[in-house]
Design an enzyme around this catalytic site. Structure first.
Site, short mmCIF file in Angstrom:
data_model
loop_
_atom_site.label_atom_id
_atom_site.label_comp_id
_atom_site.label_asym_id
_atom_site.label_seq_id
_atom_site.Cartn_x
_atom_site.Cartn_y
_atom_site.Cartn_z
N LEU A 468 0.79 -1.24 0.00
CA LEU A 468 0.00 0.00 0.00
C LEU A 468 0.82 1.28 0.00
O LEU A 468 0.24 2.38 0.00
CB LEU A 468 -0.95 0.03 1.22
CG LEU A 468 -2.11 -0.97 1.25
CD1 LEU A 468 -2.96 -0.73 2.49
CD2 LEU A 468 -2.96 -0.89 0.00
N ALA A 646 -2.27 5.97 -1.25
CA ALA A 646 -2.83 6.37 -2.55
C ALA A 646 -2.38 5.41 -3.64
O ALA A 646 -2.74 5.59 -4.80
CB ALA A 646 -2.41 7.80 -2.89
N HIS A 647 -1.58 4.40 -3.26
CA HIS A 647 -1.04 3.44 -4.23
C HIS A 647 -1.26 2.03 -3.70
O HIS A 647 -0.80 1.70 -2.62
CB HIS A 647 0.47 3.66 -4.43
CG HIS A 647 0.86 5.08 -4.72
ND1 HIS A 647 2.04 5.63 -4.29
CD2 HIS A 647 0.20 6.06 -5.39
CE1 HIS A 647 2.11 6.89 -4.69
NE2 HIS A 647 1.00 7.17 -5.36
N GLN A 648 -1.93 1.21 -4.48
CA GLN A 648 -2.15 -0.18 -4.11
C GLN A 648 -1.51 -1.07 -5.18
O GLN A 648 -1.65 -0.78 -6.37
CB GLN A 648 -3.64 -0.47 -3.98
CG GLN A 648 -4.36 0.45 -3.00
CD GLN A 648 -4.84 1.75 -3.61
OE1 GLN A 648 -5.41 1.76 -4.70
NE2 GLN A 648 -4.63 2.87 -2.93
#
Length: 719
Positions: A468, A646-648
């Site tokens: 994440l 904000a990034h998966q």
């Protein structure tokens, strides 16, 4: 907590707190939850956006608090919660946030985040929230700049594109508005973001018939120019911007609109770091070697998306006028880093003729951001008929026959046209069945594993090893400076250093600057009581904000599962390694903020006091060292330390064998023929920088592998 009197008595804060500003803010201090119908909007927002399981948790909690005994157990006061005094409610919330029980702290975070977002950002389209005047926030001035308008040709193109997407529903075997929809194509792609937008466009450019399905709605620059933050969250973000990990400890920002994350991200366009490519090569994946196939795809997508650094910090624009502003938030990060001996860098961005409005995170109103919608999908819809797009389409499952994917089955929803922060229920639902030679899942790292699980696939690594990029932020107040948090280049500076690495080389943080609008501020700002919260809000226009993006190692146990309705559930806990990594990164962020000259520093820990800079060098040094020691002592604690993602990525990772990954080196699943993945879930490990370009490169590479299946030779497309 620092009292108002302490701040008022410090001379350098007089520009924020003085008789005139306090007098002008009189109406601001009178505003309360009733002023914004917070209770009503809280329930409506939960009802519209929360997963069923989360709804039940909230409703049960509210039910318990409505009884004296239940309220006594949870707050210590023997009265229904709505009968408590303001002081009692404040004490109860502070007890919750200091509770030893993480679920209680999670309940506090849920209430703080959502009530704060409603209070600070909710407004009808074209109107202003009553708090914004005191905050010095004016979105109208940046999303409707004078002398910068779309041309007649651009507006005509937007109308054509909208009609083409809308009319796809009538271009099926049976165009009865209540009947099932049937399509027969070469390739069906599920998801239209940095992965799906690229793979669908590339395949269509080579003559294949492609149907692109997106569960979010279609919006364009005309919509973005009218949106306020709350409407953007409601319509273009997953779960209305309220998505969290299962325990509520991490606020997860993900897109749900045509163009996906590329429509609402911050435009940062990093190539995959060399040390990450080396890590992946060492996993037995030869495509990542220097000069290999993946590097070629990286170059392809950077060229396609117009990646450049002309519009980042320290660039003098070719057109020099008042419309072009790089904010002080970027400058402060740059200068603070230089003072500590680091070498900050400009962040490349996928923009063309950017006007630096600061609205990247809610859709570009000027068609400057080269999202997959603007750059890849829209041009093909205007020029060709072999790419078709259907929005508001939930794909329930991939149709698999004898171990071979043959299409998809899903539903298409029709929504009424509305304005404002609450999205209405659908007017109608139609079934859709698509027959295809190739199926590509580009739903992202949350929804690709969910789709595969709903489709009956049982590979043990589906959803596992979820990463994440956990993020914590640091605030700094510069009383005599307007920092422009919500305007100018959103993310223009990055600071990298081996000093920020953990004990394991290649795993560390990078420090960047985010855009911060009032709703995001509500997510991040610590809360103690109503008065101190409002006093803190008064320095919004003087607030600088740095974030540290961590390359988490994550673990096998961090995963995506599905609930009873098949929706993805984020099961993620920071490992001991990652917790220490985030903590050390936080300390470095604080040091850079201090070096930049902040008079006040705010940590992301809900229970930690602020740091006040002293002009006496020795006192300041001692106080700052104590502040750092306090940060170490508090650590990174679930639902006490405000943490974002904000990034998966990495939830269906590529591997050299079935034992090591869900997906083969070609992008095709090990367990299902003709089913490919083309999104960030493919990443073999966490990345460590903003993933848009890496995701797009994976999609470009997978598209090339699919072309081989159709025996089509790749062509060079000029951009």
């Amino acid at each position: 907590s620092i009292s108002f009197k302490e701040l008022y008595d410090i001379n350098r804060f007089k520009s924020i707190y003085n008789n005139e500003t306090i007098k002008n803010a009189k109406d601001f201090f009178k505003l309360n939850s009733n002023s914004f119908h917070v209770s009503e909007l809280f329930v409506k927002t939960i009802e519209e956006n929360a997963l069923e399981g989360d709804k039940q948790k909230v409703y049960i909690l509210l039910w318990i608090l409505s009884y004296s005994l239940g309220c006594f157990i949870l707050t210590g006061y023997f009265n229904p919660f709505n009968k408590l005094t303001l002081n009692q409610r404040t004490i109860a919330m502070n007890r919750w946030k200091r509770s030893y029980l993480s679920p209680i702290r999670g309940a506090y975070m849920t209430f703080k985040r959502l009530t704060g977002i409603i209070f600070l950002s909710f407004t009808e389209r074209g109107e202003s929230n009553s708090n914004w005047k005191t905050l010095g926030y004016s979105p109208e001035s940046v999303i409707n700049k004078p002398n910068i308008t779309l041309s007649k040709e651009q507006l005509a193109d937007l109308t054509t594109i909208r009609s083409k997407i809308t009319n796809q529903l009538d271009d099926s075997a049976n165009n009865n508005p209540t009947s099932d929809l049937f399509f027969d194509v070469d390739v069906v792609v599920v998801g239209s973001g940095s992965g799906g937008g690229i793979v669908s466009s590339k395949l269509a450019e080579h003559g294949l018939s492609v149907l692109l399905l997106e569960k979010g709605s279609y919006y364009d620059a005309k919509d973005f120019s009218q949106w306020r933050e709350s409407e953007a969250f409601s319509k273009a973000f997953e779960r209305g911007g309220l998505l969290t990990s299962e325990d509520g400890s991490i606020a997860v920002l993900a897109a749900s609109t045509v163009g996906g994350g590329s429509t609402i991200n911050w435009s940062a366009s990093f190539k995959t770091p060399a040390h990450v490519l080396k890590d992946w090569e060492l996993l037995g994946l030869s495509i990542f070697k220097t000069g290999g196939e993946f590097e070629k795809s990286l170059s392809n997508v950077c060229n396609r998306l117009g990646v450049n650094d002309r519009c980042s910090y320290h660039h003098k624009h070719e057109v020099d006028n008042h419309n072009y502003v790089v904010n002080n938030n970027n400058r402060l990060l740059w200068e603070g880093a230089v003072k500590l001996g680091y070498s900050p860098e400009k962040i490349p961005r996928n923009v063309k003729n950017c006007v630096d409005c600061g609205h990247c995170c809610y859709g570009c109103p000027y068609l400057a951001k080269q999202s997959t919608l603007t750059n890849s999908i829209a041009p093909l819809l205007l020029k060709k008929d072999n790419l078709r797009v259907i929005s508001n389409c939930r794909v329930n499952k991939v149709i698999i026959e004898g171990g071979i994917a043959t299409g998809i089955q899903g539903q298409v929803f029709t929504y009424p046209t509305t304005e404002g922060p609450i999205r209405p229920s659908p007017l109608s639902v139609r079934n859709i069945i698509v027959k295809a030679k190739i199926v590509v899942s580009s739903c992202g790292s949350l929804h690709t594993p969910a789709l595969l699980l709903r489709s009956g696939l049982t590979h043990p690594l589906i959803g596992r090893h979820l990463a994440l990029h956990p993020v914590v932020g640091v605030g700094g107040v510069f009383p005599d400076l307007s920092t422009g948090l919500s305007t100018g280049v959103s993310m223009g500076v990055v600071v990298k250093s081996t000093d920020f690495d953990s004990k394991e080389k290649g795993y560390g943080i990078v420090i960047q600057t985010p855009p911060v609008h009032p709703g995001v501020l509500a997510l991040a700002m610590p809360w103690n009581d109503g008065l101190s919260y409002k006093l803190d809000l008064m320095y919004f226009n003087h607030l600088s904000f740095f974030i540290g993006i961590s390359r988490d190692k994550s673990s096998y146990h961090n995963r995506i599962t599905i609930d009873k309705s098949g929706e993805p559930v984020i099961n993620y806990n920071l490992t001991k390694f990652d917790r220490e990594l985030v903590l050390q990164g936080l300390i470095h962020q604080v040091k850079v903020m201090h070096a930049a000259g902040a008079d006040l520093i705010i940590s992301p820990n809900e229970n930690q006091n602020k740091f006040i800079h002293s002009k006496d060098e020795l006192i300041d040094k001692n106080n700052f060292n104590k502040f750092i020691d306090e940060i170490r002592s508090h650590g990174i604690v679930d639902n006490i330390t405000t943490c974002f993602s904000a990034h998966q990525m990495s939830s269906c990772r590529m591997g050299k064998s079935r034992k090591e990954g869900v997906v083969q080196i070609t992008g095709e699943l090990f367990d299902c023929k003709n089913l490919y993945v083309a999104d960030a879930s493919l990443f073999p490990t966490s990345l460590g920088v903003n993933p848009m370009i890496t995701t797009a490169a994976f999609a470009d590479y997978v598209a090339l592998q699919i072309l081989k299946v159709f025996e089509i030779k790749p062509i060079v497309v000029e951009f």
